[in-house]
Enzyme design. Structure first.
Site, PDB file in Angstrom:
ATOM      1  N   ASN A 209      28.816  39.921  32.647  1.00 20.61           N
ATOM      2  CA  ASN A 209      28.054  38.744  33.091  1.00 20.61           C
ATOM      3  C   ASN A 209      26.718  39.200  33.661  1.00 20.61           C
ATOM      4  OD1 ASN A 209      28.496  39.380  35.997  1.00 20.61           O
ATOM      5  ND2 ASN A 209      30.622  38.851  35.487  1.00 20.61           N
ATOM      6  N   ASP A 278      37.025  36.617  34.344  1.00 20.73           N
ATOM      7  CA  ASP A 278      38.271  35.847  34.349  1.00 20.73           C
ATOM      8  C   ASP A 278      39.186  36.236  33.196  1.00 20.73           C
ATOM      9  OD1 ASP A 278      37.531  34.287  36.594  1.00 20.73           O
ATOM     10  OD2 ASP A 278      36.303  32.998  35.307  1.00 20.73           O
ATOM     11  N   PHE A 323      33.165  34.086  47.284  1.00 20.52           N
ATOM     12  CA  PHE A 323      31.905  33.540  46.777  1.00 20.52           C
ATOM     13  C   PHE A 323      32.207  32.624  45.603  1.00 20.52           C
ATOM     14  CE2 PHE A 323      29.600  36.277  49.451  1.00 20.52           C
ATOM     15  CZ  PHE A 323      28.244  36.018  49.335  1.00 20.52           C
ATOM     16  N   LYS A 341      42.454  29.851  47.356  1.00 16.68           N
ATOM     17  CA  LYS A 341      42.447  31.315  47.456  1.00 16.68           C
ATOM     18  C   LYS A 341      42.772  31.806  48.868  1.00 16.68           C
ATOM     19  CE  LYS A 341      41.138  31.348  43.177  1.00 16.68           C
ATOM     20  NZ  LYS A 341      39.932  31.980  42.646  1.00 16.68           N
TER      21      LYS A 341
END
Length: 397
Positions: A209, A278, A323, A341
């Site tokens: 990314n 992911d 984040f 989370k």
């Protein structure tokens, strides 16, 4: 006050060298121990005797003028310094520092220093805006060097533009603020993840990314400044890690998970700012895939282990910060992720905004805890945003 602080003032050869006299006088008046190093060209603008009188220490110009046989002077000075101020900083001296050139007393001492370095540039506006100077300043900033921007006004060359050395009072105030900053995280162990992960397809191809690591490194640097013991687990980055941190380099999401878990139990604050994949290819080819005659290539992907969720399940005493990079409904997605989370805090930014997100030196962040929005910060440098985040975390009950 600066009592007990040792400051090296490096003076390079520009007309603004005369301002070093006022800077030295102000610093000594505030209680600092001031040592001056001048380049030979700087002595053409102001005499060493002037700065020796004001600093109350011998001024160093010649690398080979070793007056004390018990020490190597440039190493001794670098080791003793709490901070080095380079003012004025010419384009030449900035280039030397950026590229590791050590050919005089000042540049050699700078290369040996492990303390914070503050640079106050002063030069003609066209020199200041030259791509080489711009790149050198950017490179040094990425390494953690602090800058005091030049002011706009009458330059020695006749231009009225940006390039004149900041006023001595402004410089001294900045040094006071940096040196007297409360060590809010002294004794704390901070673990930060930074950058993006790489998921291999074959030996020469991978999925990744746009993360540069700049935000994570800014957080690490700010934590250092606040007195923390900092470990950074970094994936693929385009920025340089700050000096003084323990750096663990990884590649894949699985590598990052393993490295983080090894450090997790001993950490007090864990900030997971890395952009972790992911998904990863289900099959990793050991040899380079050949194009052949195929018009399409289908990759089968599988989920990676969710690092933040894993940490949320395992945390005991740790303060866990996640984040979230979003493009819409920031509040909704941020609070949902924080709860799912099991984070204590979540930092969200809308990456569709100008100046926010990947590869920028600036960011626009909102900080949430279990009660909702804690603080929404305007557009600012990632370093300043990181410092504000850590101040909030340090105040956590």
């Amino acid at each position: 006050m600066l009592k007990g602080k040792t400051i090296i003032v490096g003076v390079s050869g520009g007309i603004a060298a005369y301002k070093a006299a006022t800077i030295c006088s102000r610093l000594v008046g505030l209680g600092a121990e001031v040592h001056v190093i001048m380049t030979k060209s700087a002595t053409k603008f102001i005499t060493p005797l002037t700065l020796q009188t004001l600093s109350r220490h011998a001024v160093h110009v010649d690398t080979f003028e070793e007056l004390d046989p018990q020490v190597v002077t440039h190493i001794d000075l670098a080791d003793r310094a709490d901070l080095i101020l380079l003012a004025p900083a010419t384009a030449n001296m900035i280039a030397k520092l950026a590229h590791g050139i050590a050919d005089d007393m000042l540049s050699t001492t700078l290369l040996a220093a492990t303390c914070p370095i503050v640079v106050a540039p002063a030069m003609n506006v066209h020199m200041y805006e030259h791509p080489a100077v711009v790149d050198n300043i950017k490179l040094l900033a990425e390494r953690g060097v602090r800058f005091i921007d030049p002011g706009t006004g009458q330059l020695a060359c006749g231009y009225v533009a940006k390039g004149r050395l900041a006023e001595p009072e402004e410089i001294v105030l900045a040094l006071q603020q940096w040196l007297n900053k409360p060590k809010l995280l002294r004794g704390k162990k901070v673990l930060v993840t930074a950058g993006g992960t790489m998921e291999r397809i074959d030996p020469v191809r991978y999925l990744t990314n746009d993360s540069s690591g700049k935000m994570g490194f800014a957080i690490a640097e700010a934590a250092l400044d606040l007195g923390a013991d900092v470990t950074v687990v970094a994936g693929r980055t385009s920025a340089a890690a700050p000096q003084g941190v323990k750096l663990i380099k990884v590649e894949s999401a699985a590598d990052m998970l393993q490295a983080v878990l090894e450090q997790f139990d001993d950490s007090d604050i864990v900030i997971k700012s890395a952009a972790v994949a992911d998904y990863r290819p289900k099959q990793v080819h050991q040899q380079k895939l050949k194009k052949g005659d195929a018009q399409q290539l289908v990759l089968e992907l599988e989920r990676t282990t969710d690092i933040l969720a894993t940490l949320g399940e395992r945390k005991t005493h740790q303060l866990l910060v996640g984040f979230a990079a979003e493009t819409e409904q920031l509040d909704v997605y941020a609070m949902d992720k924080l709860k799912r989370k099991n984070c204590d805090y979540l930092v969200a930014n809308d990456v569709s905004q100008d100046g926010a997100g990947f590869n920028y030196d600036t960011n626009v962040i909102s900080i949430y805890n279990t009660n909702g929005l804690v603080e929404q910060l305007p557009l600012m440098s990632k370093r300043d945003a990181a410092e504000r985040l850590l101040q909030i975390l340090a105040q956590h009950g």
